[in-house]
Design an enzyme around this catalytic site. Structure first.
Site, short mmCIF file in Angstrom:
data_model
loop_
_atom_site.label_atom_id
_atom_site.label_comp_id
_atom_site.label_asym_id
_atom_site.label_seq_id
_atom_site.Cartn_x
_atom_site.Cartn_y
_atom_site.Cartn_z
N ARG A 103 0.56 -12.01 -3.59
CA ARG A 103 0.43 -12.42 -2.18
C ARG A 103 -0.55 -13.55 -1.93
NH1 ARG A 103 1.41 -6.92 -2.36
NH2 ARG A 103 3.52 -6.49 -1.62
N GLY A 128 0.12 0.40 -8.11
CA GLY A 128 0.42 1.52 -8.99
C GLY A 128 0.56 2.81 -8.21
N GLY A 129 0.84 2.67 -6.89
CA GLY A 129 0.88 3.81 -6.00
C GLY A 129 2.10 4.68 -6.10
N GLU A 130 3.02 4.37 -6.96
CA GLU A 130 4.13 5.27 -7.28
C GLU A 130 4.16 5.56 -8.77
OE1 GLU A 130 4.99 2.89 -4.69
OE2 GLU A 130 4.73 4.62 -3.38
N ASN A 151 -0.31 5.78 -0.32
CA ASN A 151 0.17 7.16 -0.25
C ASN A 151 -0.28 7.99 -1.46
OD1 ASN A 151 2.48 5.21 -1.25
ND2 ASN A 151 2.67 7.12 -2.41
N ASP A 174 5.97 8.90 1.80
CA ASP A 174 5.67 7.55 1.31
C ASP A 174 5.21 6.66 2.46
OD1 ASP A 174 5.39 5.44 -0.45
OD2 ASP A 174 7.48 4.84 -0.35
N ASP A 196 2.44 5.05 3.14
CA ASP A 196 1.14 4.48 2.80
C ASP A 196 0.58 3.72 4.01
OD1 ASP A 196 1.95 1.56 2.67
OD2 ASP A 196 3.28 2.38 1.16
N ARG A 221 2.94 2.78 9.12
CA ARG A 221 4.27 3.08 8.62
C ARG A 221 4.80 4.41 9.14
NH1 ARG A 221 5.77 2.26 2.20
NH2 ARG A 221 8.01 2.57 2.40
N ASN A 253 5.78 -1.92 7.75
CA ASN A 253 5.33 -1.99 6.37
C ASN A 253 4.21 -3.00 6.27
OD1 ASN A 253 5.29 -1.71 3.47
ND2 ASN A 253 7.41 -1.03 3.58
#
Length: 652
Positions: free
Chosen positions: A250, A311-313, A379, A422, A424, A449, A507
């Site tokens: 980003r 790495g949130g999933e 999340n 989910d 987050d 969200r 989002n």
């Protein structure tokens, strides 16, 4: 004597034979590659140059592409010995020097005032030249006949951070482009990024130079022409999961003479602002032992660089960390979920804590007066199954307020306790100073969200307003005075599947607040999903969803304006059905709101009414948010799409 002569003749014959033995790699290249890519690999009318790809990818990745093929390129089944020879030959090829290449030439430029500049040419056309002198200063020159002039950068207004300012609020005071003349806006320049899998970066502009990123790459451009000044690049990492594996990055942070960026495998880099030279490289995690990655833009506060991780999933334990800008040495780290035995672990009842996630992949906001850093947290894991993590699961789905010098937690607010959807909280955190409920307040506002719009007192985290902005919410009816959601029954995912609304109310796309119009602008989604849980143990190398989320027909996406005093919708601009744009909003004191539409159109709306005033058909699926800046008295607006960065201005 005769035998001696025969011996010499034999030696010469052997040497001659050795010289004429063809290089097997060169022969392989000639047979397979030259017809399309040219004998030197620099490309021709059939296909582009392959040299940049060879220079920036590992031999393993190059070999995989050759064997697999790509679009019009056929697959080549080459055994390992032959592939080794071909790769060795590819590395001997050298690019033809063109404008903007990495091998600058020396030049002398005579200016209109009679002075002389000497240095390295970073880029050059018949109309301009970008020249770097011995002191590393970059001179942005305009050609006029046989001489050059160096236009003044003033008046100027930089866009020095990912969100434009520490407030996280993408509202610009620029008003040269406004509701009365935006119809004349036209494309000024574009900068393509060939091979970039996706572009999510927001440009940063400082002193007439724009800094942009793609996956593991940074570019410096002249902000008025898009001419490249330098490039830094390293190959994408293999073995990643999630957004980083898709190439998301980003943007950069710029401070002093350094440019800071994150790599896909969670390394923090510092580059020289004038040359792109790597100054230091810090490993933020123990990747690849763990499943960390990174996609965000760093934030610099004083002499510290703040950065989070993705790495949130994937089961990676989230954190926010601060690093010395001069050396890359870590100063502190704040873990977003506790370890066993630490305070907060009681909110994680079950076996999921060790892989509980809480990623921190968006940039934070900062209040210099309070000296507080605000950062959103992702999340908990597994995403859709809360059976092995009963409790609130702190500090996931929260905003945390930290002291930037030490990482000390001052307060937190959890938007969605025990999230199983989910949801987050990695949405923009905007810092707003307004009279609220009849008294001046320092506010933090966020559209989350989970479908609620929040107003907090950012001095202490007190909840002042929580109101749904979606038409239907199946999980909560509101919030109590204790700051906790009033939960509705039967909203968790089930084995059979359960209807949940919203699916994703908004989002990470950027939001903005115009203090003149008193309106908050963001990308909203009125949608529902069927959520199922699928219990399974954590496995390295796999994502830790423990469920699925299937969309329900009938969802509507829109750009929405809210009154922050009430949370009421003032206007709503619907998007094209079925679109998947991930572009946020940019508002300006010219009364405009710029958006990248789902339909692939870049649009300017009237901030008061939401009425479209101008559009440019880019045929792009935008995944980045727009920004604006001024150089030399001219205002520009820029946005990234899959084809590259597009920059607009009013006619000269």
């Amino acid at each position: 004597m005769r035998s001696y002569s025969l011996w010499l003749l034999a030696i010469a014959s052997i040497a001659s034979a050795q010289k004429t033995v063809p290089d097997p790699g060169a022969k392989s290249f000639e047979i397979r590659c030259t017809v399309c890519h040219g004998g030197d690999g620099n490309g021709n009318e059939r296909a582009p140059s392959i040299l940049n790809f060879v220079a920036t990818n590992s031999d393993e990745q190059i070999a995989a592409l050759i064997r697999k093929g790509l679009r019009g390129m056929p697959a080549h089944d080459i055994a390992d010995p032959g592939m080794k020879s071909l790769l060795a030959f590819l590395h001997t090829l050298r690019p033809i020097r063109t404008a903007g290449s990495s091998s600058p030439r020396r030049a002398t430029a005579k200016l209109q005032n009679g002075s002389i500049l000497q240095g390295n040419v970073l880029n050059e056309t018949h109309f301009d030249m970008q020249l770097q002198t011995a002191d590393s200063k970059v001179h942005l020159l305009v050609r006029e006949g046989d001489v050059y002039r160096e236009p003044s950068l003033a008046p100027k207004m930089d866009w020095p951070r990912y969100d434009g300012s520490f407030t996280g609020n993408r509202n610009s005071p620029l008003d040269q482009i406004n509701t009365t003349n935006v119809q004349r806006l036209s494309l000024k320049w574009m900068f393509p990024v060939p091979g970039a899998p996706r572009l999510e970066a927001t440009p940063v502009v400082v002193d007439g130079v724009m800094y942009i990123t793609s996956v593991n790459a940074a570019y410096a451009l002249e902000a008025t022409t898009g001419r490249r000044l330098w490039m830094y690049r390293r190959p994408p990492s293999s073995g990643l999961l999630g957004e980083a594996a898709g190439g998301a990055n980003r943007g950069v942070a710029v401070e002093g003479n350094r440019v800071f960026m994150l790599t896909d495998n969670a390394r923090l880099l510092a580059l020289d602002k004038n040359t792109g030279k790597l100054l230091w490289d810090t490993e933020m995690t123990d990747w690849p032992k763990s499943q960390y990655s990174a996609t965000g833009a760093p934030l610099v506060i004083g002499d510290l660089v703040m950065a989070g991780v993705a790495g949130g999933e994937e089961g990676a334990r989230g954190f926010i960390a601060a690093y010395q800008a001069s050396t890359g040495e870590r100063e502190w780290r704040f873990w977003t979920i506790p370890a066993r035995g630490e305070k907060g672990a009681e909110t994680w009842v079950g076996s999921a804590l060790e892989h509980g996630c809480g990623a921190t992949w968006m940039s934070g906001s900062y209040d210099p007066e309070l000296d507080l850093l605000y950062w959103s947290v992702g999340n908990p894991c597994p995403d859709y199954n809360g059976d092995d993590r009963k409790g609130d699961n702190l500090y996931t789905d929260s905003v945390v307020a930290l002291k930037p010098k030490t990482g000390e937690l001052k307060w937190y607010f959890q938007f969605t306790p025990h999230d199983t959807h989910d949801w987050d909280a990695d949405e923009p955190l905007l810092l707003v100073d307004e009279v609220f409920q009849s008294q001046p307040r320092k506010l933090l506002v966020q559209a989350d969200r989970n479908g609620f719009f929040y107003v907090l007192d950012r001095t202490n985290g007190e909840l002042l307003l929580a109101k749904p902005f979606v038409k239907k919410s199946t999980w909560a009816s509101g919030y109590g005075k204790d700051g906790k959601p009033i939960l509705l029954p039967n909203s968790d995912p089930t084995l059979e599947g359960n209807l949940v609304c919203p699916g994703s109310g908004t989002n990470w796309m950027s939001a903005s607040y115009n203090s003149l119009l008193k309106l908050f602008f963001f990308s909203a989604s009125d949608s529902c999903t069927i959520s199922r849980k699928v219990p399974a143990p954590f496995e390295m190398g796999k994502r830790f969803f423990n469920g699925t989320n299937s969309g329900v027909p009938g969802g509507v996406r829109s750009i929405r304006a809210l009154d922050i005093q009430t949370g009421n919708t003032v206007w709503d601009y619907p998007q094209t059905a079925g679109g998947r744009s991930a572009s946020g909003t940019l508002s300006t004191s010219g009364g405009l709101v710029f958006i990248g539409e789902d339909s692939g159109v870049f649009t300017a709306l009237d901030g008061k009414t939401g009425k479209p005033l101008w559009h440019f058909t880019a045929n792009e699926s935008f995944r980045a948010s727009p920004m604006t800046y001024m150089v030399g008295g001219k205002q520009y607006v820029s946005i990234a799409g899959p084809a590259g960065f597009l920059t607009f201005a009013l006619p000269d």
